[in-house]
Design a protein around this motif. Structure first.
Motif, PDB file in Angstrom:
ATOM      1  N   SER A 260     -15.406   2.789   1.896  1.00 23.84           N
ATOM      2  CA  SER A 260     -15.353   1.983   0.675  1.00 23.84           C
ATOM      3  C   SER A 260     -16.377   2.461  -0.357  1.00 23.84           C
ATOM      4  CB  SER A 260     -15.555   0.500   0.984  1.00 23.84           C
ATOM      5  OG  SER A 260     -16.872   0.268   1.450  1.00 23.84           O
TER       6      SER A 260
ATOM      7  N   TYR B 106     -10.885   5.588  11.487  1.00 26.13           N
ATOM      8  CA  TYR B 106      -9.715   5.455  10.626  1.00 26.13           C
ATOM      9  C   TYR B 106      -9.634   6.567   9.593  1.00 26.13           C
ATOM     10  CZ  TYR B 106      -6.383   3.318   7.406  1.00 26.13           C
ATOM     11  OH  TYR B 106      -5.295   3.076   6.616  1.00 26.13           O
ATOM     12  N   GLY B 107      -8.412   6.904   9.239  1.00 23.25           N
ATOM     13  CA  GLY B 107      -8.142   7.775   8.107  1.00 23.25           C
ATOM     14  C   GLY B 107      -8.153   9.252   8.431  1.00 23.25           C
TER      15      GLY B 107
ATOM     16  N   LYS C  54      -8.381   2.645   2.147  1.00 17.48           N
ATOM     17  CA  LYS C  54      -7.436   2.490   3.257  1.00 17.48           C
ATOM     18  C   LYS C  54      -6.172   3.319   3.078  1.00 17.48           C
ATOM     19  CE  LYS C  54      -8.719  -2.156   4.695  1.00 17.48           C
ATOM     20  NZ  LYS C  54      -8.267  -3.542   4.825  1.00 17.48           N
ATOM     21  N   THR C  55      -5.801   3.613   1.843  1.00 19.64           N
ATOM     22  CA  THR C  55      -4.506   4.244   1.597  1.00 19.64           C
ATOM     23  C   THR C  55      -4.555   5.483   0.715  1.00 19.64           C
ATOM     24  OG1 THR C  55      -4.156   2.787  -0.290  1.00 19.64           O
ATOM     25  CG2 THR C  55      -3.248   2.073   1.834  1.00 19.64           C
TER      26      THR C  55
ATOM     27  N   ASP D 153      -3.297   7.072   7.428  1.00 15.41           N
ATOM     28  CA  ASP D 153      -3.376   5.796   8.148  1.00 15.41           C
ATOM     29  C   ASP D 153      -3.757   5.941   9.621  1.00 15.41           C
ATOM     30  OD1 ASP D 153      -2.410   4.379   5.823  1.00 15.41           O
ATOM     31  OD2 ASP D 153      -0.421   5.144   6.306  1.00 15.41           O
TER      32      ASP D 153
ATOM     33  N   GLN E 136     -10.369   9.149   0.648  1.00 13.45           N
ATOM     34  CA  GLN E 136     -10.795   9.523   1.999  1.00 13.45           C
ATOM     35  C   GLN E 136     -11.361  10.940   2.025  1.00 13.45           C
ATOM     36  OE1 GLN E 136      -7.827   8.723   4.988  1.00 13.45           O
ATOM     37  NE2 GLN E 136      -7.501   6.631   4.278  1.00 13.45           N
TER      38      GLN E 136
ATOM     39  N   THR F 224      -5.357   5.788  13.055  1.00 17.29           N
ATOM     40  CA  THR F 224      -6.349   4.872  13.617  1.00 17.29           C
ATOM     41  C   THR F 224      -6.562   5.214  15.083  1.00 17.29           C
ATOM     42  OG1 THR F 224      -5.578   3.110  12.150  1.00 17.29           O
ATOM     43  CG2 THR F 224      -6.928   2.441  14.033  1.00 17.29           C
TER      44      THR F 224
ATOM     45  N   ALA G 297     -14.638   2.333   9.738  1.00 14.56           N
ATOM     46  CA  ALA G 297     -13.738   2.765   8.665  1.00 14.56           C
ATOM     47  C   ALA G 297     -14.200   2.292   7.301  1.00 14.56           C
ATOM     48  CB  ALA G 297     -12.330   2.247   8.955  1.00 14.56           C
ATOM     49  N   SER G 298     -14.779   1.111   7.263  1.00 13.88           N
ATOM     50  CA  SER G 298     -15.184   0.518   5.980  1.00 13.88           C
ATOM     51  C   SER G 298     -16.255   1.332   5.252  1.00 13.88           C
ATOM     52  CB  SER G 298     -15.671  -0.911   6.194  1.00 13.88           C
ATOM     53  OG  SER G 298     -16.780  -0.919   7.076  1.00 13.88           O
TER      54      SER G 298
ATOM     55  N   GLU H 208       0.804  -1.214   0.000  1.00 11.11           N
ATOM     56  CA  GLU H 208       0.000   0.000   0.000  1.00 11.11           C
ATOM     57  C   GLU H 208       0.843   1.273   0.000  1.00 11.11           C
ATOM     58  OE1 GLU H 208      -2.265  -0.636   3.500  1.00 11.11           O
ATOM     59  OE2 GLU H 208      -3.535  -2.118   2.571  1.00 11.11           O
TER      60      GLU H 208
END
Length: 139
Positions: A98, A86-87, A105-106, A77, A111, A79, A94-95, A37
């Protein structure tokens, strides 16, 4: 000769990797493993630049930036150990990010896109989200 050695060791991946590493070192090359990543993670300054392109209005960008600075320090990243948020924008769960892209995630842009949509949908704008954050310490 080198090729035939690798062909003989293909059944043993560990031995093949060792043979390749020795051959590379002999040739003066370095074999290194990098996180998968790493290529998409952005530095804080890169993330800010991406956000500024996505949020051209200075007032809205400044409000968005203040929230992100407080939430993650512009760390893609970041957390939260206790909540799992996250993020950049500390999405929980965090999901949820998506929905803005599989690279959530990266990828700072993904984000930021998700965070901006969240602020606009829930509060009407980043400025309104920042006003809420100031009154409550969260958004």
């Amino acid at each position: 000769m080198f090729v035939s050695r690798i062909a003989r060791t293909i059944a043993s991946p560990k031995k093949a990797l060792t043979t390749a590493a020795v051959a590379a070192a002999t040739a003066g090359m370095v074999l290194a493993a990098a996180p998968a990543e790493a290529a998409t993670s952005a530095s804080a300054s890169d993330a800010k630049a991406i956000a500024h392109k996505m949020i051209p209005n200075n007032t809205q960008f400044n409000a968005f930036s203040k929230i992100v600075e407080h939430e993650s320090g512009w760390d893609v990243d970041a957390t939260n150990a206790s909540s799992g948020a996250y993020g950049l924008v500390q999405a929980l769960p965090a999901s949820k990010m998506s929905s803005a892209g599989s690279d959530w995630k990266t990828n700072a842009a993904t984000q930021i896109k998700w965070g901006l949509n969240y602020m606009n949908d829930r509060y009407g704008s980043p400025v309104a989200a920042w006003n809420f954050w100031q009154a409550n310490g969260w958004y």
